[in-house]
Design an enzyme around this catalytic site. Structure first.
Site, PDB file in Angstrom:
ATOM      1  N   GLY A  31     -27.444  25.337  18.260  1.00 51.31           N
ATOM      2  CA  GLY A  31     -27.686  23.902  18.130  1.00 51.31           C
ATOM      3  C   GLY A  31     -27.660  23.418  16.694  1.00 51.31           C
ATOM      4  CG  ASN A  32     -29.102  21.306  12.879  1.00 49.56           C
ATOM      5  OD1 ASN A  32     -28.831  21.742  11.763  1.00 49.56           O
ATOM      6  ND2 ASN A  32     -29.470  20.067  13.053  1.00 49.56           N
ATOM      7  CG  LEU A  33     -24.226  21.274  18.138  1.00 47.30           C
ATOM      8  CD1 LEU A  33     -23.532  20.701  19.369  1.00 47.30           C
ATOM      9  CD2 LEU A  33     -24.000  22.771  18.038  1.00 47.30           C
ATOM     10  CG  HIS A  34     -22.393  22.296  11.280  1.00 55.45           C
ATOM     11  ND1 HIS A  34     -21.205  22.966  11.392  1.00 55.45           N
ATOM     12  CD2 HIS A  34     -23.346  23.253  11.158  1.00 55.45           C
ATOM     13  CE1 HIS A  34     -21.421  24.261  11.299  1.00 55.45           C
ATOM     14  NE2 HIS A  34     -22.710  24.476  11.178  1.00 55.45           N
ATOM     15  CG  HIS A  37     -21.924  24.325  15.498  1.00 61.43           C
ATOM     16  ND1 HIS A  37     -22.821  23.734  14.637  1.00 61.43           N
ATOM     17  CD2 HIS A  37     -22.356  25.598  15.642  1.00 61.43           C
ATOM     18  CE1 HIS A  37     -23.740  24.602  14.286  1.00 61.43           C
ATOM     19  NE2 HIS A  37     -23.484  25.752  14.870  1.00 61.43           N
ATOM     20  CD  GLN A  61     -29.503  34.917  16.579  1.00 64.68           C
ATOM     21  OE1 GLN A  61     -29.084  35.025  17.731  1.00 64.68           O
ATOM     22  NE2 GLN A  61     -28.760  34.377  15.624  1.00 64.68           N
ATOM     23  CD  GLU A 150     -11.530  33.505  10.974  1.00 72.09           C
ATOM     24  OE1 GLU A 150     -11.261  33.172   9.803  1.00 72.09           O
ATOM     25  OE2 GLU A 150     -10.689  33.508  11.894  1.00 72.09           O
ATOM     26  CE  LYS A 151     -22.043  29.811   6.955  1.00 71.03           C
ATOM     27  NZ  LYS A 151     -23.137  30.290   7.778  1.00 71.03           N
ATOM     28  NE  ARG A 189     -31.384  30.112   8.819  1.00 71.75           N
ATOM     29  CZ  ARG A 189     -30.962  30.993   9.733  1.00 71.75           C
ATOM     30  NH1 ARG A 189     -29.705  31.376   9.746  1.00 71.75           N
ATOM     31  NH2 ARG A 189     -31.798  31.481  10.631  1.00 71.75           N
TER      32      ARG A 189
END
Ligand code: AMP
Length: 280
Positions: A31-34, A37, A61, A150-151, A189
């Site tokens: 979530g906290n989509l950017h 995403h 995790q 890939e991040k 983040r």
């Protein structure tokens, strides 16, 4: 867009898609989509007629001193974005739904040499938590294809290994890292950065680019390039965790002269620990 919160309902719906031979593309997120995403969502939509996204902040995790409680949760906004992005189904289970008892909370999936190096060394149990939740999600959503960024390069390799080891019937597709205009990799983040830290943050990617150019030009041995990059970051106010040139396929330490390489970096900048990487 249909929102589903239980495993039973999700599984039943996926079963019905498969019965009708409608393939499923899946995008798991916290979530906290950017826009990073949403790039995965766009890719997913090209791969199968049904797109399912999940939002689940996976406690397994996060380490004990990490940001599980403060991790940004923006469900309403995320739902709107997914709806606008034409996602068919959002699966957003509760913690109890995924981990109903003590045993499920304690499952461990490690791949020595892969999940315990780099980020895995500084965040013990992190990749086990990722592997456990992705296995649960795959078993519930039953995707034909799943899309990852890939991040999180090491995470992609862990998931490919998971699929291989457990013979999961899903294809893994990756999408290049989406960046802000100044090069900073988009991340949930990044919101933790102060204004001043935000100005410094693009240096992580710039340093990776520089190191890539040095490797390509054979301008020094790998360890000298790594050390120089760490020094640049430290001088700018980062606390580097690692800056490492690795074999692109398995993250083993390469011999000088090897060419299938990836450079990975992790560094704290104030509160957040930023990660990024660049393929050579
Ligand atoms: P997260 O919500 O951080 O667990 O990320 C969910 C998925 O989005 C993972 O596959 C990430 O690798 C991917 N992702 C996160 N940030 C980016 C980005 N900047 N570019 C591309 N993919 C990303």
């Amino acid at each position: 867009m249909k929102v589903i919160t239980t495993k039973n309902e999700m599984k039943a719906l996926s079963d019905s898609f498969h019965q009708r031979d409608e393939h499923i593309a899946f995008v798991p997120t916290m979530g906290n989509l950017h826009p990073g995403h949403m790039q995965l969502v766009e890719k997913a939509e090209t791969l199968a007629p049904k797109t399912i996204a999940s939002i689940f902040v996976n406690p397994l995790q996060f380490g004990q001193n990490e940001d599980l409680d403060s991790y940004p949760r923006t469900m309403e906004r995320d739902q709107q974005l997914l709806e606008l992005g034409d996602v068919d189904i959002l699966f957003s289970p509760t913690r109890e739904e995924i981990y109903p008892d003590e045993t499920s909370n304690k499952e461990v999936i490690e791949f020595p040499g892969l999940s315990d190096v780099l980020c895995g060394a500084s965040r013990p149990g992190h990749f086990s938590g990722v592997a456990v939740v992705v296995k649960h999600l795959f078993e519930t959503v039953q995707p034909d294809v799943a899309v990852f960024g890939e991040k999180d390069y090491q995470q992609v390799l862990v998931i490919k290994k998971l699929v291989q080891e457990y013979k999961l019937p899903v294809e893994i597709v990756t999408v290049p890292t989406q960046r802000e205009t100044d090069g900073l990799a988009m991340s949930s983040r990044n919101g933790y950065l102060s204004e001043q830290e935000r100005q410094t943050a693009p240096l992580l990617y710039q340093t990776l680019c520089q190191a890539r150019d040095q490797v390509k030009a054979k301008a020094g041995c790998f360890s000298a390039i790594e050390q120089q990059a760490s020094e640049v970051l430290t001088k700018a106010g980062f606390k580097p965790d690692y800056f490492s040139i690795r074999h692109a396929d398995d993250l083993s330490e390469p011999n000088e002269g090897e060419t299938r390489l990836v450079i990975l970096a992790a560094a704290w900048l104030g509160k957040p620990r930023l990660i990024d990487n660049i393929l050579i």
